[in-house]
Scaffold this active site. Sequence first.
Site: not given
Ligand SMILES: *Cc1c(COP(=O)(O)O)cnc(C)c1O
Length: 377
Positions: A35, A255
């Site tokens: 994702k 800055y």
């Molecule tokens: C993002 C997510 C994962 C993966 O998590 P990681 O900590 O990056 O391994 C797994 N299951 C769900 C439901 C998620 O939202």
Amino acid sequence: MSRPTCARIDFGALRHNLSVVRNRAPQSRIWAVIKANGYGHGLLPVARALSGGVEGFAVSSLEEGLCLREGGIRTSVMILEGVFSREEVFQARQAELELVVHAESVLEHLEAVREITDWPRLWLKIDTGMNRLGFPPSDVQSVYPRLLSLSREPPGLMTHLAMADRTDNPMTRVQIDRFDEVTRGFPGHRSLANSAAVLNYPGAAADWIRPGLMLFGVSPLETVSAEALGLEPVMTLATALMAVKPVKRGDTVGYGATWQVRRDGWIGIAAAGYGDGYPYHAPGGTPVRVGERIYPLIGRVSMDMIAVDLGSEPQPVGTPVVLWGKGLPVEQVARCASTIPYELLCGVAQRVRHEWRGSRVSETQDGYATNRCTLPL
Ligand SMILES: *Cc1c(COP(=O)(O)O)cnc(C)c1O
């Protein structure tokens, strides 16, 4: 030469990390969680590099799932947030996406489209204590048969663990036990484990694991480094020194003139800032790799630049700089900036050029195009 800021993505490392994950859960199938534009690494390029090596891809939204399909990915794709509307139901079905049904609202969208009853596997998400998405355990009895009647397969059963990165707290055990208890007697594939759980709770690997961060070579555990886990960083956010100048004791840098020089010496200006995804809140002292050595960040982070204290020896303009990745774990930078590696990786800005290496063809893509669906890759 153009502005040297780029995110180098090493697919060799990605595939190596996949083998580490596989060895940790040899009996399980893998949803590679990609994702948020593949945690900032590029959704389609990452999917293509992992294709054939995993049983499925998990993304958040329908848009991301359709992007994978348009890019020619035929593997199973899971949509972690389900659908948000009735319109999305048609598109999801047409693209053969596996939906996570996490609430009554999603189920109602599905049931509203009466002509579709041959879904690929639908996933019944159960909230075992995280209190984010999922049906309460007491609803499983009534929801399961509704999913069963919509699909050509028994529903998958899944939950998400809130504290799998810790082993000194009973919560994960409580969640796992609750999940086992409420799903007992229901046929269907099971999935509980994110990266941290794959490492800390191998007994919860079940039918499908859902690793994300670990695939990208980053440790999900506070106390164990990626190196100790045998993981290799996939992204190196790199740039170069674009200016080098002498400073005198008492001069200020950047800055707000917040940094005062204590000793005569040299500073370097590197071409990357918060406009590229480098964290604004990184304080003085945050490590920056210049050439072969680590130097401290000084002064405020600008939109396009940061300053580095080079001490008594100047370095030539053009010297390579690594902000995180090979030679400087992103976990260290995240800790200094009071954030988490996830945020740094998926926050790499659109304008940053991505260079993907170690795939069959070497690909370079203008940063602005990495997240588009119609990539000519
Ligand atoms: C993002 C997510 C994962 C993966 O998590 P990681 O900590 O990056 O391994 C797994 N299951 C769900 C439901 C998620 O939202």
